[in-house]
Each structure stands twice: as C-alpha cells, then as structure tokens.
Design a protein around this motif. Structure first.
Motif, mmCIF file in Angstrom:
data_model
loop_
_atom_site.group_PDB
_atom_site.id
_atom_site.type_symbol
_atom_site.label_atom_id
_atom_site.label_comp_id
_atom_site.label_asym_id
_atom_site.label_seq_id
_atom_site.Cartn_x
_atom_site.Cartn_y
_atom_site.Cartn_z
ATOM 1 N N ALA A 187 25.797 12.726 35.947
ATOM 2 C CA ALA A 187 26.471 14.031 35.852
ATOM 3 C C ALA A 187 25.455 15.140 35.560
ATOM 4 N N ARG A 188 25.882 16.368 35.763
ATOM 5 C CA ARG A 188 25.013 17.523 35.521
ATOM 6 C C ARG A 188 24.520 17.516 34.074
ATOM 7 N N LYS A 189 23.236 17.761 33.888
ATOM 8 C CA LYS A 189 22.646 17.660 32.553
ATOM 9 C C LYS A 189 22.894 18.914 31.709
ATOM 10 N N PRO A 190 23.229 18.714 30.448
ATOM 11 C CA PRO A 190 23.481 19.852 29.548
ATOM 12 C C PRO A 190 22.174 20.490 29.081
ATOM 13 N N THR A 211 23.939 10.038 24.700
ATOM 14 C CA THR A 211 23.838 11.493 24.716
ATOM 15 C C THR A 211 25.209 12.093 24.453
ATOM 16 N N ALA A 212 25.353 12.864 23.395
ATOM 17 C CA ALA A 212 26.625 13.501 23.068
ATOM 18 C C ALA A 212 26.494 15.005 23.300
ATOM 19 N N VAL A 213 27.412 15.557 24.069
ATOM 20 C CA VAL A 213 27.340 16.979 24.442
ATOM 21 C C VAL A 213 28.339 17.772 23.605
ATOM 22 N N LYS A 214 27.812 18.666 22.785
ATOM 23 C CA LYS A 214 28.643 19.411 21.832
ATOM 24 C C LYS A 214 29.649 20.336 22.506
ATOM 25 N N VAL A 266 22.903 19.307 22.971
ATOM 26 C CA VAL A 266 22.896 17.843 22.953
ATOM 27 C C VAL A 266 22.532 17.293 21.574
ATOM 28 N N GLU A 267 23.205 16.200 21.199
ATOM 29 C CA GLU A 267 22.733 15.416 20.063
ATOM 30 C C GLU A 267 22.676 13.961 20.511
ATOM 31 N N PHE A 268 21.735 13.217 19.957
ATOM 32 C CA PHE A 268 21.522 11.832 20.354
ATOM 33 C C PHE A 268 22.014 10.899 19.250
ATOM 34 N N LEU A 269 22.869 9.952 19.634
ATOM 35 C CA LEU A 269 23.453 9.017 18.677
ATOM 36 C C LEU A 269 23.119 7.582 19.086
ATOM 37 N N GLU A 270 23.011 6.727 18.096
ATOM 38 C CA GLU A 270 22.511 5.374 18.351
ATOM 39 C C GLU A 270 23.536 4.432 18.955
#
Length: 347
Positions: free
Chosen positions: A41-44, A26-29, A49-53
């Motif tokens: 951690a607290r969820k964005p 999970t990558a948080v912009k 959010v963008e999902f990367l492999e």
C-alpha cells in the motif's frame, strides 16, 4: 527490536523488504491501520508512523489490521519448502531426510534446525523421530507385531527401535498397548500460534502457545488419559484447521469438529453450556450458572470455565463479568476482546 533504529525500519517499509517480516509492524497514526513491513500500500509520511514489535501491541493500542497486506494472517506460516517436506513425511513416516537430502531440495540444514527449534521446540531430526515413533505406536495398537512395526518404520534393529520407543514413551514396545497416545500439532491463527491435541475420539486440547497454564494442562491431560503427547497427524486436525480458518474469516459461526473433554460431570455440564452461547453474544457467570440450572454455583462455574482446555470451540471467551467488563481469559484479555469484536461484526 534490539539494534533496529527507526530510520532502518522506515527504509525497510519503503523498500517493502520481506526479510523484516515478523520483526516489527508499521502502525499509521493518521489511518489507525497497522501493516507488515512488506505491505504494498501507499507509504505514509515518516512523522505519521510508529513501529511496534507484535500484532498484540498494535491491537492493544487500537490499530486495525491492513486489508492489503493482512498482517494477522499466517504470521508464522510454514514456508513452502518445509511444508512440502512435512507432507512427504506425513505420507510416509519411514522416510529419513538427512542433510544431503535437504540440500538437494535447496534447504539449508541449519536454517531448518533454527526454524524447528523456534516453532516446534525440537530439531527437525527429533521431529522426524517422534513422528516415526508416533506412527509405529499406532500400528502396534492395530495389532502389528513389534518386529514388523520396527522394520516398517525404517529401523535397522529391534534394539534400536526399542531404545527410541522407550525414550519417548517411557515403556518398552511390548508394553505399549497399555498406554494411549495424544497427537500434537502446531496451528497458525490470526491471533498467534496454537497447540492442538487429539485422540481417536476428538480434539482434547486447543490453546494459544503463550497461555500461562499450558504446561500444567498438558501434564494433567497425560495423567487423565494415561497417555504420552507426541508430534503426529490425526484425522481430526484437518477438519479443525478448516473450521478455524472459516471462523476467523467470519464465514462460520459454529463448529462440528468432534471434541473429547475428560472431566467431572459438573465440568462437562458447564462446558456443554458454554457451547450453547450463540455466536456474537455474551453471558455473565451468573447467567451461565442459571442456564445450567445451578444459580447458586456462580463461583464453581467460573472455576470450571478456567479448566476448559479447548479454546474457541468451547467459547469461554463469551463469558464476561456481571458489570459488562471483560474478565480473565487464558489466551489474554486482548484476544478475548478481538474475538468478541470479530463475532459482533459478523453476527
């Protein structure tokens, strides 16, 4: 991530679902941080959010690892049950774990098989056989007879031992003393899995498993040393793993693990020169050639760097282009950048 929708992945991080570990990140912009699916951690918000492999994808896009879930640590760590199994096997190579034994320990044989095929490229049964034969080979090198070695290793007949031995080493047990063995081990690091090889003298190979020239390097090493590579323990592996752990954590700037680097005199001079480049600094190929008193041999120095089989401990990642640009690195430019950034931060 075939079959996974963004909705499924977002639901997984909300639930902190550990079953998605290793499937995506999970990558948080808004924060520039990337996390495991199970991060506490607290969820964005969904739109941030963008999902990367892979962790590589995250690093290449400029995201930093989360300090809560530490997504670069122990990405493919051996599960506790399998780790205990291996510790027992290493302590007594004559042990034979069958399906019934595994089930008694709460380990499904099919699950274990899949894990070994994915991480070791052999089944667990094949791993056991290779480890047992590795131990037997070393005992014969110490002067034990073929007969004593065979039965101590748990074989019920000399013919069975001889057949298994030849299938791995390509020669009969009686001719085994003419050949050498290279111990082989899988090691986990924050930048991915590495393969380590060692002989009595020291570590002779340490490479990331996705290096394009890895197979060629392994074959070349076997030829130079007249040896066979087999899964097995080696006294140098424990020290190597400890020092790598300290290095990646930024707590250590040097290594004392013994190395064994067969090569030409020029190559050995270049590799020794690489080890003189201080932690947190870089040199150009031109500077490196001058440092070993061969200013005219820039191209030859670059070629010798490329032939280095021991990543990180012989730090070819510290060599860059004259213009300051990052040049080729067997482990990938993204890893080279990560290593240089880590060293600069901790120097």
């Amino acid at each position: 991530m075939t079959g996974l929708t963004k909705e499924i992945m977002y639901a997984a991080i909300i639930k902190k679902d550990t079953s998605f570990e290793g499937v995506f990140f999970t990558a948080v912009k808004t924060t520039g941080i990337f996390c495991r699916p199970s991060c506490t951690a607290r969820k964005p918000k969904r739109e941030n959010v963008e999902f990367l492999e892979t962790s590589r994808d995250c690093l290449l896009k400029g995201y930093r690892p989360c300090k809560v879930c530490r997504p670069l640590e122990n990405l493919n760590e051996t599960p506790p049950g399998i780790k205990l199994l291996l510790e027992e096997l290493h302590a007594n190579p004559a042990l034979k774990f069958r399906d019934w034994d595994l089930k008694q320990r709460g380990i499904e044989p099919h699950t274990l098989r899949r894990w070994f095929l994915k991480n070791h490229h052999v089944t667990f049964q094949a791993y056991q056989r290779m480890f047992r034969l590795n131990s037997a080979f070393k005992k014969m090198k110490e002067g034990y007879t073929v007969t004593d070695t065979a039965f101590d290793a748990g074989y019920e007949s000399l013919s069975g031992f001889g057949h298994s031995f030849k299938s791995i080493f390509g020669i009969s047990p009686k001719k085994g003393k003419s050949q050498q063995i290279i111990d082989f081990k899988r090691i986990e690091t924050p930048l991915g899995t590495m393969y380590a090889c060692a002989v009595v003298e020291g570590i002779c190979l340490l490479e990331f498993t996705d290096r394009k020239m890895l197979e060629t390097e392994l074959k070349g090493l076997c030829k130079v040393l007249n040896a066979t590579i087999v899964q097995g323990e080696n006294e140098h592996f424990k020290m190597l793993e400890h020092e790598l752990g300290e290095y990646f954590a930024g707590r250590s700037k040097s290594f004392s693990t013994p190395l064994y680097t067969p090569g030409s005199d020029f190559q050995k001079t270049v590799w020794l020169g690489l080890q003189q480049i201080p932690f947190g600094t870089t040199r150009s190929y031109k500077d490196q050639a001058a440092a070993i008193s061969r200013p005219e041999a820039v191209r030859a120095v670059a070629n010798a760097n490329g032939m280095n089989r021991i990543s990180i401990l012989i730090p070819c990642h510290r060599v860059i282009g004259t213009d300051g640009q990052l040049t080729g690195y067997g482990g990938g430019i993204w890893r080279k950048q990560w290593l240089l950034n880590m060293e600069k931060t901790n120097s």
